[in-house]
Design an enzyme around this catalytic site. Sequence first.
Site, PDB file in Angstrom:
ATOM      1  N   HIS A 193      37.712  37.682  40.686  1.00 38.26           N
ATOM      2  CA  HIS A 193      37.772  38.703  41.739  1.00 38.26           C
ATOM      3  C   HIS A 193      38.951  38.477  42.672  1.00 38.26           C
ATOM      4  O   HIS A 193      39.465  39.433  43.261  1.00 38.26           O
ATOM      5  CB  HIS A 193      36.451  38.758  42.500  1.00 38.26           C
ATOM      6  CG  HIS A 193      35.442  39.665  41.868  1.00 38.26           C
ATOM      7  ND1 HIS A 193      34.720  39.307  40.755  1.00 38.26           N
ATOM      8  CD2 HIS A 193      35.078  40.943  42.164  1.00 38.26           C
ATOM      9  CE1 HIS A 193      33.932  40.310  40.407  1.00 38.26           C
ATOM     10  NE2 HIS A 193      34.137  41.316  41.238  1.00 38.26           N
ATOM     11  N   ASP A 213      33.175  44.475  35.482  1.00 40.01           N
ATOM     12  CA  ASP A 213      32.815  43.820  36.737  1.00 40.01           C
ATOM     13  C   ASP A 213      31.715  42.791  36.503  1.00 40.01           C
ATOM     14  O   ASP A 213      31.761  41.666  37.003  1.00 40.01           O
ATOM     15  CB  ASP A 213      32.354  44.883  37.731  1.00 40.01           C
ATOM     16  CG  ASP A 213      32.217  44.359  39.159  1.00 40.01           C
ATOM     17  OD1 ASP A 213      32.891  43.373  39.508  1.00 40.01           O
ATOM     18  OD2 ASP A 213      31.438  44.964  39.926  1.00 40.01           O
ATOM     19  N   HIS A 236      41.657  40.223  40.939  1.00 39.99           N
ATOM     20  CA  HIS A 236      41.467  41.658  41.193  1.00 39.99           C
ATOM     21  C   HIS A 236      42.060  42.033  42.544  1.00 39.99           C
ATOM     22  O   HIS A 236      42.804  43.022  42.670  1.00 39.99           O
ATOM     23  CB  HIS A 236      39.980  42.014  41.185  1.00 39.99           C
ATOM     24  CG  HIS A 236      39.677  43.307  41.884  1.00 39.99           C
ATOM     25  ND1 HIS A 236      39.502  43.379  43.272  1.00 39.99           N
ATOM     26  CD2 HIS A 236      39.558  44.583  41.437  1.00 39.99           C
ATOM     27  CE1 HIS A 236      39.289  44.625  43.623  1.00 39.99           C
ATOM     28  NE2 HIS A 236      39.308  45.374  42.532  1.00 39.99           N
TER      29      HIS A 236
END
Length: 385
Positions: free
Chosen positions: A262, A179, A265
């Site tokens: 992200h 992350d 993701h």
Amino acid sequence: MAENSNSPHVSVFASPGRYVQGRGALGRLGPLVVGFGSKPLVLADGVVRDLTEPVLSGSFEEAAVPLVFERFGGVPTRAEADRVSSVIDEGGHDVIIGLGGGAAIDTAKAAGDNAGVPWVSAATVASTDAPTSALSVVYTESGAFESYRFYDRNPALVVVDTQYVAEAPARFLSGGVGDALATWIEARAVRRAHSHNMVGGFPTHAGTALAELSWDLLWSSSLPALEAVRSDLVTPDVEAIVEATTLLSGLGFESGGLAAAHAVHDGLTAVDRTHHLTHGEKVNIGSLTQMLLEGEEASDIDEFAEFTARVGLPTTLTEAGLGEADEAVLEEVVRAAMDPSETIHNLAFEPTHQDVRDALRAVEGVGRRARSRAGLGEPTPEDYT
């Protein structure tokens, strides 16, 4: 995209009120939290409660405040936040503490905002950079990304106990590294594009610099830190990685900004077959996708893929459960990643659906070569179940 994307041309930096990290930090939670309320509610799942209640009992007794737990339902949905805010109201609580990982912490933020009380993050793992931020990631009941929810303030207090981090499964810390590595990859893209960060302004130099500092610490300390936590040890490398994954990445992503990693993701959460991966594991697939989209040097992409494979992160679609996925499945991922509200639009260019799909497909070859160089063998989804 970030909140308030039509805001004036100002730079914005956001941060929690206080950050406390170290071995035994949870033992200080009671005295620390009394500055924000006298009747706290602690939101935690059953496992985390069992692990922490002996320490918290003494800490809250020392501070002369009651210790009241509420069981976290497991998924940070709108309904769960509404339920917990009702508990706050009915119990007359004046501060809520999210205890455990990012899901409980994000839910505590949402419930606190609903109820109009301050919120505190108390992390027992370093698996995401959620504890410091003024936003929550909201999921559906099935675990798919639904939206970001933004707040007008950050947590009043963040406490991270590195002994609990060291005793948690190493996979949690590995996910936190995944992350956090995306933070600099995305922040530098946002700065190049002159896009907005996650708090409705342009990135400050400080926000971008903290993202880069997180990156530097991750490259120098991740492997020795992971070796240490496999033996439940707290070392200087562990402390550095916890700071990088929690504080620096949290400040860096929020004030530096998010981009494609992200968004990919979020796209991956749209298909059930990726749900065996943690947040940071899916983000790592997103980081590789963004690097390919941006046309980074092949040597830099290969180096990143090999490093993250050694960290224990997935670097192939096969590990993500998409190795045999047909075009319809990948199109579902891409469609969600390219949603108009997504942060992929913070890039300096506007990729097409085919650009994103091709970059996602290209991750497989990059990741396989990286695993081969690292001596890790053929990838399988079972590596992450």
